[in-house]
Write a protein that holds these residues in place. Structure first.
Motif, mmCIF file in Angstrom:
data_model
loop_
_atom_site.group_PDB
_atom_site.id
_atom_site.type_symbol
_atom_site.label_atom_id
_atom_site.label_comp_id
_atom_site.label_asym_id
_atom_site.label_seq_id
_atom_site.Cartn_x
_atom_site.Cartn_y
_atom_site.Cartn_z
ATOM 1 N N ARG A 171 0.833 -1.208 0.000
ATOM 2 C CA ARG A 171 0.000 0.000 0.000
ATOM 3 C C ARG A 171 0.864 1.254 0.000
ATOM 4 N NH1 ARG A 171 -3.631 1.707 5.084
ATOM 5 N NH2 ARG A 171 -1.651 2.703 5.643
ATOM 6 N N SER A 192 -7.831 -4.012 5.684
ATOM 7 C CA SER A 192 -7.909 -2.550 5.725
ATOM 8 C C SER A 192 -6.890 -1.873 4.814
ATOM 9 C CB SER A 192 -7.714 -2.060 7.162
ATOM 10 O OG SER A 192 -6.448 -2.475 7.651
ATOM 11 N N CYS A 193 -5.942 -2.628 4.258
ATOM 12 C CA CYS A 193 -4.958 -2.024 3.350
ATOM 13 C C CYS A 193 -5.570 -1.673 1.999
ATOM 14 C CB CYS A 193 -3.778 -2.964 3.162
ATOM 15 S SG CYS A 193 -2.774 -3.172 4.648
ATOM 16 N N ALA A 195 -7.901 0.176 -0.487
ATOM 17 C CA ALA A 195 -8.681 1.415 -0.530
ATOM 18 C C ALA A 195 -10.078 1.166 -1.067
ATOM 19 C CB ALA A 195 -7.967 2.445 -1.403
ATOM 20 N N ARG A 228 -16.670 -1.519 0.097
ATOM 21 C CA ARG A 228 -15.999 -0.508 0.923
ATOM 22 C C ARG A 228 -15.168 0.405 0.059
ATOM 23 N NH1 ARG A 228 -11.122 -0.700 3.375
ATOM 24 N NH2 ARG A 228 -10.932 -2.911 2.902
ATOM 25 N N ASN A 229 -15.213 1.684 0.366
ATOM 26 C CA ASN A 229 -14.376 2.675 -0.310
ATOM 27 C C ASN A 229 -13.761 3.550 0.768
ATOM 28 O OD1 ASN A 229 -13.106 4.510 -1.910
ATOM 29 N ND2 ASN A 229 -14.912 5.149 -3.058
ATOM 30 N N ARG A 230 -12.510 3.288 1.089
ATOM 31 C CA ARG A 230 -11.874 3.985 2.204
ATOM 32 C C ARG A 230 -11.740 5.472 1.940
ATOM 33 N NH1 ARG A 230 -6.013 2.135 3.204
ATOM 34 N NH2 ARG A 230 -5.671 3.685 1.598
ATOM 35 N N ASN A 231 -11.664 5.864 0.679
ATOM 36 C CA ASN A 231 -11.437 7.268 0.355
ATOM 37 C C ASN A 231 -12.626 8.156 0.695
ATOM 38 O OD1 ASN A 231 -8.805 6.956 -0.707
ATOM 39 N ND2 ASN A 231 -9.691 6.087 -2.561
ATOM 40 N N SER A 233 -14.570 7.430 3.416
ATOM 41 C CA SER A 233 -14.909 7.245 4.818
ATOM 42 C C SER A 233 -14.588 8.493 5.619
ATOM 43 C CB SER A 233 -14.133 6.051 5.387
ATOM 44 O OG SER A 233 -12.754 6.291 5.331
ATOM 45 N N LYS A 239 -21.871 5.476 7.513
ATOM 46 C CA LYS A 239 -21.359 4.453 6.609
ATOM 47 C C LYS A 239 -22.423 4.090 5.575
ATOM 48 C CE LYS A 239 -19.289 -0.129 6.519
ATOM 49 N NZ LYS A 239 -18.876 -1.304 7.327
#
Length: 257
Positions: A171, A192-193, A195, A228-231, A233, A239
């Motif tokens: 990452r 969680s790594c 994105a 999931r889209n970490r960007n 969050s 959520k």
């Protein structure tokens, strides 16, 4: 009595040397993305897959993982960027890649198997370790718009054993090289790594021959689920539920009709 703005300014001034703008809300910039040129999917993904991050695409066989990966690589190579495909099980078909629009002259294909179409055994670690080392070297070298690590034929119990430190290192390297790192696997493993976490599901197919004598299908319909889209969050945003997009892919033999 001083106002809240004055109190905040006083606190930030006091902490300026240790914590700059301690009480000021930081606006997160939208990440740079690569469009996949699948309109339905790009809409759900807010433009495409993130550049400088890990996109994990999981799903069962014939669920559209490779088709989606090829579509993304096709769009990136057509934009002029170089890409790499690290093939753990040596299953990539150059003919299918070219038919999907991939500019093969801009694609580096790394095969970890010495024998074409050799089936993975119950102990795929030699090839998997070789693929991980190759991916690491490519990320460190830089210059690639996207790198695909294809682990589609590796069982989840093996990919889940890859240390989390490996994904964390990937990452950071992808972020520094501004490379879109794409994992194709049967089950999520980067945790969680990643994105962007996507799941593929097959929807429907149609037999190529009307009487079913040919064991081929066409007009495959797929469903892609953005889990999931970490960007996007944020502690200030609720959520979002998983988003779905339906899309279809064309097969080579459909063009002979």
């Amino acid at each position: 009595m001083p106002s809240s703005a004055a109190i905040r300014l006083q606190i930030e001034t006091t902490l300026a040397n240790r914590v700059p703008a301690a009480l000021t809300l930081k606006i997160k910039q939208a990440p740079e993305v690569f469009a996949t040129r699948i309109a339905e999917v790009d809409t759900v993904l807010d433009g495409g897959i993130p550049r400088g991050g890990i996109t994990e695409i999981a799903g069962a066989a014939s669920a559209g993982r490779t088709s989606f990966g090829l579509s993304a690589i096709a769009a990136i190579t057509q934009s002029g960027a170089a890409c790499a495909w690290v093939d753990v099980s040596d299953t990539l078909s150059p003919e299918s890649a070219a038919a999907a629009g991939v500019e093969l002259k801009r694609l580096l294909w790394l095969r970890t198997s010495t024998e074409r179409r050799q089936k993975l055994t119950d102990k795929p670690w030699p090839r998997l370790e070789q693929a991980l080392k190759a991916t690491d070297l490519l990320l460190q070298a830089g210059g690639f718009g996207a790198i695909v690590l294809d682990m589609s034929d590796v069982l989840p119990q093996h990919t889940m054993r890859i240390p989390l430190a490996t994904w964390y290192r990937f990452r950071l390297a992808a972020e520094q090289a501004r490379t879109a790192l794409i994992f194709l696997s049967q089950a999520p493993c980067a945790h969680s790594c990643a994105a962007l976490a996507l799941r593929c599901e097959p929807a429907s197919v149609r037999s190529f021959s009307s009487n079913g004598e040919t064991a081929l299908f066409e007009h495959q319909q797929y469903t892609l689920i953005r889990e999931r889209n970490r960007n996007e969050s944020s502690v200030f945003l609720q959520k979002k539920p998983p988003l779905r997009a339906a899309w279809h892919a064309e097969t080579l033999w459909s063009r002979v009709r």
